[in-house]
Design a protein around this motif. Structure first.
Motif, PDB file in Angstrom:
ATOM      1  N   CYS A  19       1.067  18.170  -8.099  1.00 36.83           N
ATOM      2  CA  CYS A  19       0.592  17.798  -6.765  1.00 36.83           C
ATOM      3  C   CYS A  19       1.743  17.138  -6.009  1.00 36.83           C
ATOM      4  CB  CYS A  19      -0.587  16.849  -6.886  1.00 36.83           C
ATOM      5  SG  CYS A  19      -1.146  16.194  -5.297  1.00 36.83           S
ATOM      6  N   LEU A  43      -1.433  20.912  -4.238  1.00 35.76           N
ATOM      7  CA  LEU A  43      -2.152  19.640  -4.246  1.00 35.76           C
ATOM      8  C   LEU A  43      -3.189  19.620  -5.355  1.00 35.76           C
ATOM      9  CD1 LEU A  43      -2.938  19.127  -0.435  1.00 35.76           C
ATOM     10  CD2 LEU A  43      -1.065  18.122  -1.752  1.00 35.76           C
ATOM     11  N   CYS A 103      -6.400  15.001  -3.501  1.00 37.96           N
ATOM     12  CA  CYS A 103      -5.488  14.972  -2.359  1.00 37.96           C
ATOM     13  C   CYS A 103      -5.862  16.029  -1.325  1.00 37.96           C
ATOM     14  CB  CYS A 103      -4.030  15.161  -2.815  1.00 37.96           C
ATOM     15  SG  CYS A 103      -3.335  13.685  -3.613  1.00 37.96           S
TER      16      CYS A 103
END
Length: 59
Positions: free
Chosen positions: A7, A43, A47
């Motif tokens: 991420c 991601l 998030c």
């Protein structure tokens, strides 16, 4: 995600988390390029959900 398996947002905060979603940095409905690699980021789900929630409130 194969190019960036972590991420990217978590990494900016010093956290290592596996990515689960390929996200458009600039959403397509706001003029972002659908297939431009420069407009994609990896991601994790939290998030991505946070980013999507913020984007929906700024329409």
């Amino acid at each position: 995600m194969e190019q960036c398996p972590l991420c990217e947002e978590c990494q900016r905060r010093g956290i290592t988390t596996l990515a689960q979603v390929v996200d458009h940095i600039v959403p397509i409905n706001r003029g972002g390029a659908k297939l431009d690699m420069a407009n994609l980021q990896s991601l994790c789900h939290p998030c991505h959900n946070r980013k999507s929630g913020l984007e929906s409130h700024t329409r």
